[in-house]
Write an enzyme that holds these catalytic residues in place. Sequence first.
Site, PDB file in Angstrom:
ATOM      1  N   VAL A 101       1.741   6.560   6.805  1.00  0.00           N
ATOM      2  CA  VAL A 101       1.090   6.877   5.873  1.00  0.00           C
ATOM      3  C   VAL A 101      -0.172   6.599   6.392  1.00  0.00           C
ATOM      4  O   VAL A 101      -0.416   5.717   6.964  1.00  0.00           O
ATOM      5  CB  VAL A 101       1.679   6.579   4.438  1.00  0.00           C
ATOM      6  CG1 VAL A 101       0.507   7.200   3.721  1.00  0.00           C
ATOM      7  CG2 VAL A 101       2.490   6.551   4.037  1.00  0.00           C
ATOM      8  N   HIS A 143       0.744  -1.107   0.125  1.00  0.00           N
ATOM      9  CA  HIS A 143       0.241  -0.289   0.226  1.00  0.00           C
ATOM     10  C   HIS A 143       1.697   1.361  -0.021  1.00  0.00           C
ATOM     11  O   HIS A 143       2.142   1.431   0.051  1.00  0.00           O
ATOM     12  CB  HIS A 143      -1.085  -0.199   1.219  1.00  0.00           C
ATOM     13  CG  HIS A 143      -0.527   0.123   2.690  1.00  0.00           C
ATOM     14  ND1 HIS A 143       0.756   0.801   3.449  1.00  0.00           N
ATOM     15  CD2 HIS A 143      -0.034  -1.525   3.279  1.00  0.00           C
ATOM     16  CE1 HIS A 143       1.128  -0.109   4.445  1.00  0.00           C
ATOM     17  NE2 HIS A 143       1.190  -1.089   4.518  1.00  0.00           N
ATOM     18  N   HIS A 177       3.815   1.094   2.011  1.00  0.00           N
ATOM     19  CA  HIS A 177       5.260   0.128   1.602  1.00  0.00           C
ATOM     20  C   HIS A 177       6.311   1.340   0.487  1.00  0.00           C
ATOM     21  O   HIS A 177       7.148   1.599   0.589  1.00  0.00           O
ATOM     22  CB  HIS A 177       4.930  -0.605   1.021  1.00  0.00           C
ATOM     23  CG  HIS A 177       3.986  -1.874   2.151  1.00  0.00           C
ATOM     24  ND1 HIS A 177       3.098  -2.170   2.451  1.00  0.00           N
ATOM     25  CD2 HIS A 177       4.787  -2.668   3.567  1.00  0.00           C
ATOM     26  CE1 HIS A 177       2.728  -2.888   2.817  1.00  0.00           C
ATOM     27  NE2 HIS A 177       3.986  -3.238   3.363  1.00  0.00           N
ATOM     28  N   SER A 204      -1.977  -0.228   6.238  1.00  0.00           N
ATOM     29  CA  SER A 204      -2.329  -1.381   7.075  1.00  0.00           C
ATOM     30  C   SER A 204      -1.985  -2.536   6.209  1.00  0.00           C
ATOM     31  O   SER A 204      -3.804  -1.981   5.468  1.00  0.00           O
ATOM     32  CB  SER A 204      -2.208  -1.402   8.079  1.00  0.00           C
ATOM     33  OG  SER A 204      -2.159  -3.275   8.554  1.00  0.00           O
ATOM     34  N   GLU A 249       7.968   3.282  10.454  1.00  0.00           N
ATOM     35  CA  GLU A 249       7.681   3.716  11.702  1.00  0.00           C
ATOM     36  C   GLU A 249       6.761   3.392  12.516  1.00  0.00           C
ATOM     37  O   GLU A 249       6.359   3.373  13.589  1.00  0.00           O
ATOM     38  CB  GLU A 249       8.103   5.048  12.325  1.00  0.00           C
ATOM     39  CG  GLU A 249       9.353   5.577  11.585  1.00  0.00           C
ATOM     40  CD  GLU A 249      10.181   6.995  11.201  1.00  0.00           C
ATOM     41  OE1 GLU A 249       8.681   7.891  11.067  1.00  0.00           O
ATOM     42  OE2 GLU A 249      11.040   7.451  10.567  1.00  0.00           O
TER      43      GLU A 249
END
Length: 282
Positions: free
Chosen positions: A178, A34, A37, A187, A150
Site C-alpha cells: 500500500v 498503518h 498492515h 511503512s 509483499e
Amino acid sequence: MRTIHSLKELRTILRGYRRQGKTIGLVPTMGNLHEGHISLVRKAVESADIVVTSIFVNPMQFGASEDLATYPRTLAEDQEQLEAAGNTLVFAPSADEIYPEGLAQQTRVVVPEVSDGHCGASRPGHFEGVATVVTMLFNMVQPDLAVFGEKDYQQLAVIRKMVRDLMVPVEILGGPTVREEDGLAKSSRNGYLNEQERAIAPAVYRTLKTTAEKLTNGRTDFRTLETEAEKALSEAGLRPDYFNIVNSLTLKPATESDRDLTLLVAAFLGTTRLIDNLSVSR
Ligand code: PAF
C-alpha cells in the site's frame, strides 16, 4: 475483539474455535499499524473465520545498532484499527513470554540461500530472527493461513521456503504494497522521516518505476541498470544500500533468460532505512 498476552490463554481460546470447526488466519506484525498492515488483516478476514494479529517487536531480528529500543509501540491505536478491520484476537506477548530462556539459549531457524544477499547481507542474522519467530508464531497459533506484506519481498520468499522445507501446514498469502499518494510505500519506519527527508523519499518508488520501464523497453544490461538506479537515488539525496535486479523466484541476479524479474531496493535517508520492490514480466 480481545487482546491476549499469554500463550496459555491464546491456546485455550483457539482450541475452542478449532472445536467449532472455525478456520484461523494469522497476521504477524510488529505493531505501529498503518493501512498496509490493515489491508493484510482485511485479506485474512476475507479468507478465515477467526483472525489473530500478533504484535511483537521481535528482538531477535534487530542488529545491535538498529532501532529495537526506539521502534514505535502503539498498542492502543493498533487495537482500535484492528477492531475496525474485523480482527478477532490480538496476541501481544512480552519478550519473556516468547524467549523465556533468553535469546542466546533460543533454538533458531536458518533458511539458506534466499536469506543471503540484499537485506540479508546488510542485516546479518535478520532473517534468522524472522524465520525463528514466525515458526514459533505458527506453532503457537497453528493457523490455516497467514498473510504477509509483499513490500518485504525477501522476507516473504524466506517464509515461503521455510514453510515448504519444514512442511508447515499453513497457506501463505501475500498482500500488495500500500502506497502514499506520491508512491512512497507505507511503512512504520516512515514515521522516523523529518519533513525534508519525507519530501525526498518518493524517489525510491520513482527509481523503481523508471528502471522497470527500461526493462520493459528491452534493456538487458542489468548491472548497468542497477548502477544507474543507485546514481539516481544518490542524486535525489538518498544513500543507496543496494538496488538489485533479480529473478523473482530465486532472488539471484537476473540473467537474460529470466522472464519474471523483481527490482529490490534499500536506501537510507539519514538513519532511516527504506525498502521497496517492484516486479516486472518481460
Ligand atoms: O514484517 C514484520 O513486521 C516482521 O518481520 C514479522 C513478520 C512480524 C516477524 O517479526
